[in-house]
Design a protein around this motif. Sequence first.
Motif, PDB file in Angstrom:
ATOM      1  N   SER A  11      -3.279  -7.758 -20.377  1.00  0.00           N
ATOM      2  CA  SER A  11      -1.657  -6.476 -20.565  1.00  0.00           C
ATOM      3  C   SER A  11      -2.159  -5.070 -20.970  1.00  0.00           C
ATOM      4  N   LEU A  14      -2.986  -3.126 -18.242  1.00  0.00           N
ATOM      5  CA  LEU A  14      -2.255  -2.559 -17.380  1.00  0.00           C
ATOM      6  C   LEU A  14      -0.536  -2.111 -17.382  1.00  0.00           C
ATOM      7  N   HIS A  23       4.617   4.196 -13.605  1.00  0.00           N
ATOM      8  CA  HIS A  23       6.053   4.091 -13.083  1.00  0.00           C
ATOM      9  C   HIS A  23       6.420   5.176 -12.508  1.00  0.00           C
ATOM     10  N   SER A  41      -5.484  -7.454  -2.693  1.00  0.00           N
ATOM     11  CA  SER A  41      -5.628  -6.554  -4.081  1.00  0.00           C
ATOM     12  C   SER A  41      -7.032  -5.907  -3.657  1.00  0.00           C
ATOM     13  N   ARG A  94      -2.755   0.406 -11.612  1.00  0.00           N
ATOM     14  CA  ARG A  94      -2.330  -0.300 -12.353  1.00  0.00           C
ATOM     15  C   ARG A  94      -0.553  -0.791 -11.949  1.00  0.00           C
ATOM     16  N   GLU A  96      -0.024  -1.630  -8.374  1.00  0.00           N
ATOM     17  CA  GLU A  96      -0.141  -2.937  -7.943  1.00  0.00           C
ATOM     18  C   GLU A  96      -1.345  -4.346  -8.732  1.00  0.00           C
ATOM     19  N   ASP A  97      -0.907  -3.555 -10.052  1.00  0.00           N
ATOM     20  CA  ASP A  97      -0.973  -5.176 -11.153  1.00  0.00           C
ATOM     21  C   ASP A  97      -2.530  -5.417 -11.129  1.00  0.00           C
ATOM     22  N   PRO A  99      -6.049  -4.635 -13.220  1.00  0.00           N
ATOM     23  CA  PRO A  99      -6.451  -4.138 -14.878  1.00  0.00           C
ATOM     24  C   PRO A  99      -7.041  -3.257 -14.553  1.00  0.00           C
TER      25      PRO A  99
END
Length: 190
Positions: A11, A14, A23, A41, A94, A96-97, A99
């Motif tokens: 986490s 990310l 963001h 990905s 990050r 696009e998730d 890590p």
Amino acid sequence: MQMIQQTADLSAYLAADEAIDHHHPVVRETAARLASVAADSYEYARAAFEFVRDVIPHSQDSGDPRVTWRASDVLVQGTGICYAKAHALAALLRAEDIPTALCYQKFEVVHGLVAVRFNGAWHRQDPRGNKPGVDAQFSLDGERLAFAPDPASNEMDYPVLYAAPHPAVLDALKAAPDRAYLWQHLPTAL
């Protein structure tokens, strides 16, 4: 290069912060544009890497005096040194998730790059920008970095994966009114 962290909790890699502001609308828009042409990905990660490496010039190579440190500023202004370009790539990945960690090498000064997590392992990538004598490529099958440290010259890979920029790096970037000043105040060690 073997990284020392073997963590199941990704986490932190990310998360958004003041430098890796994934963001921010410009980061989200850039990520969405790159993702729209990627099948998965892995293709997205390669596209994001190549975008930062090739579209955002390294300010030393281009002669741009501006200093950027926040990912969104790198994308808006279209310039940055290695650290800033690493922040931009980390933010795009990050977003696009995927890590992504920040990592560093020590030469005469500290050099910044990223490590991306795929298939249960970390893979370092260097989006610094290619030029004669530098041919960094996106690879999960062995590193294709811009520079290889020479231990005989006291050069090294720092084995730590950072979730956020190292304070020495971020402080140098934030304090610099221009690249000439920054070049005189780059961190020489972490």
